[in-house]
Scaffold this active site. Sequence first.
Site, PDB file in Angstrom:
ATOM      1  N   HIS A 189      32.824  32.506 -20.949  1.00  0.00           N
ATOM      2  CA  HIS A 189      32.792  33.930 -20.557  1.00  0.00           C
ATOM      3  C   HIS A 189      33.759  34.747 -21.429  1.00  0.00           C
ATOM      4  O   HIS A 189      33.434  35.830 -21.889  1.00  0.00           O
ATOM      5  CB  HIS A 189      33.248  34.103 -19.096  1.00  0.00           C
ATOM      6  CG  HIS A 189      32.383  33.456 -18.069  1.00  0.00           C
ATOM      7  ND1 HIS A 189      32.870  32.576 -17.136  1.00  0.00           N
ATOM      8  CD2 HIS A 189      31.055  33.572 -17.794  1.00  0.00           C
ATOM      9  CE1 HIS A 189      31.899  32.190 -16.334  1.00  0.00           C
ATOM     10  NE2 HIS A 189      30.784  32.767 -16.711  1.00  0.00           N
ATOM     11  N   LYS A 204      25.694  33.478  -1.041  1.00  0.00           N
ATOM     12  CA  LYS A 204      26.144  32.444  -1.971  1.00  0.00           C
ATOM     13  C   LYS A 204      27.480  31.857  -1.528  1.00  0.00           C
ATOM     14  O   LYS A 204      28.347  32.582  -1.045  1.00  0.00           O
ATOM     15  CB  LYS A 204      26.290  33.074  -3.363  1.00  0.00           C
ATOM     16  CG  LYS A 204      25.796  32.210  -4.494  1.00  0.00           C
ATOM     17  CD  LYS A 204      25.658  33.036  -5.767  1.00  0.00           C
ATOM     18  CE  LYS A 204      25.823  32.194  -7.007  1.00  0.00           C
ATOM     19  NZ  LYS A 204      25.679  32.982  -8.232  1.00  0.00           N
ATOM     20  N   ARG A 220      23.027  30.134 -23.322  1.00  0.00           N
ATOM     21  CA  ARG A 220      23.459  28.826 -23.783  1.00  0.00           C
ATOM     22  C   ARG A 220      22.294  27.962 -24.228  1.00  0.00           C
ATOM     23  O   ARG A 220      22.437  27.086 -25.067  1.00  0.00           O
ATOM     24  CB  ARG A 220      24.212  28.088 -22.672  1.00  0.00           C
ATOM     25  CG  ARG A 220      25.596  28.622 -22.430  1.00  0.00           C
ATOM     26  CD  ARG A 220      26.116  28.212 -21.093  1.00  0.00           C
ATOM     27  NE  ARG A 220      25.361  28.885 -20.037  1.00  0.00           N
ATOM     28  CZ  ARG A 220      25.735  28.906 -18.763  1.00  0.00           C
ATOM     29  NH1 ARG A 220      26.801  28.264 -18.385  1.00  0.00           N
ATOM     30  NH2 ARG A 220      25.010  29.561 -17.886  1.00  0.00           N
ATOM     31  N   SER A 240      30.537  27.369 -15.310  1.00  0.00           N
ATOM     32  CA  SER A 240      31.426  27.365 -14.145  1.00  0.00           C
ATOM     33  C   SER A 240      31.078  26.187 -13.230  1.00  0.00           C
ATOM     34  O   SER A 240      31.960  25.600 -12.605  1.00  0.00           O
ATOM     35  CB  SER A 240      31.299  28.678 -13.373  1.00  0.00           C
ATOM     36  OG  SER A 240      31.795  29.741 -14.141  1.00  0.00           O
TER      37      SER A 240
HETATM   38  P1  ADP Z   1      25.991  33.976 -12.601  1.00  0.00           P
HETATM   39  O1  ADP Z   1      26.602  33.589 -11.299  1.00  0.00           O
HETATM   40  O2  ADP Z   1      25.331  35.330 -12.630  1.00  0.00           O
HETATM   41  O3  ADP Z   1      25.173  32.908 -13.282  1.00  0.00           O
HETATM   42  P2  ADP Z   1      28.207  33.274 -14.250  1.00  0.00           P
HETATM   43  O4  ADP Z   1      29.559  33.718 -13.833  1.00  0.00           O
HETATM   44  O5  ADP Z   1      27.904  31.817 -14.108  1.00  0.00           O
HETATM   45  O6  ADP Z   1      27.212  34.219 -13.512  1.00  0.00           O
HETATM   46  O7  ADP Z   1      27.909  33.700 -15.753  1.00  0.00           O
HETATM   47  C1  ADP Z   1      27.879  35.044 -16.164  1.00  0.00           C
HETATM   48  C2  ADP Z   1      27.249  35.130 -17.542  1.00  0.00           C
HETATM   49  O8  ADP Z   1      27.974  34.364 -18.472  1.00  0.00           O
HETATM   50  C3  ADP Z   1      25.817  34.628 -17.619  1.00  0.00           C
HETATM   51  O9  ADP Z   1      25.082  35.466 -18.502  1.00  0.00           O
HETATM   52  C4  ADP Z   1      25.953  33.270 -18.239  1.00  0.00           C
HETATM   53  O10 ADP Z   1      24.788  32.896 -18.961  1.00  0.00           O
HETATM   54  C5  ADP Z   1      27.108  33.521 -19.177  1.00  0.00           C
HETATM   55  N1  ADP Z   1      27.808  32.302 -19.521  1.00  0.00           N
HETATM   56  C6  ADP Z   1      28.405  31.437 -18.688  1.00  0.00           C
HETATM   57  N2  ADP Z   1      28.977  30.416 -19.360  1.00  0.00           N
HETATM   58  C7  ADP Z   1      28.727  30.656 -20.684  1.00  0.00           C
HETATM   59  C8  ADP Z   1      29.025  29.959 -21.906  1.00  0.00           C
HETATM   60  N3  ADP Z   1      29.684  28.814 -21.895  1.00  0.00           N
HETATM   61  N4  ADP Z   1      28.600  30.495 -23.064  1.00  0.00           N
HETATM   62  C9  ADP Z   1      27.910  31.649 -23.054  1.00  0.00           C
HETATM   63  N5  ADP Z   1      27.575  32.345 -21.946  1.00  0.00           N
HETATM   64  C10 ADP Z   1      27.972  31.858 -20.774  1.00  0.00           C
END
Ligand code: ADP
Length: 152
Positions: free
Chosen positions: A18, A42, A91, A129
Amino acid sequence: MTKIAVFPGSFDPITTGHFDIVQRAMPLFDKIVVAIGVNSQKKYLFSLEQRTAWLEAVFADYPNVEVATFDGLTAHYCNKIGADYLLRGLRNASDFDYEKTISQLNNIVGQGIETVFWISQPAYSHISSTIVREIIKGGGDARPFLPPGVDI
Ligand code: ADP
């Protein structure tokens, strides 16, 4: 016109993946709002307060980055704060399939909101995450996947 982008997510917790996206997006926008979407259906590992505190610590030295929380539709939140852009990371192909639909819906619901996609750098494309939560739950060291400011 001020260019504002929202980076929405759960950030449960924020990872280096992120963090990398926000850093790469920074030159393109006047302001980036890293916004935790609150979804009552959630289950989260970390409380909203904890996730917010980590985001604030991570971006403390970035004056153009703001931390916020919102409920309801992401597109409505963007309209409310005057943000014309959303940031999302890609990703892999399953991220793409999911994000494509959501971005098309957000463009309609948000009346023209554009989603800007960031292809994950190879060093971060395996990080999520979900995986970080599993490492923490299993008692492992998650620090390699967490940006400075996150003290898990
Ligand atoms: P959500 O709960 O909406 O999936 P996240 O907090 O998991 O949100 O992720 C928010 C954004 O960050 C999403 O667009 C996700 O694809 C992106 N993201 C998460 N981890 C990575 C990573 N390692 N590399 C690139 N983008 C990421």
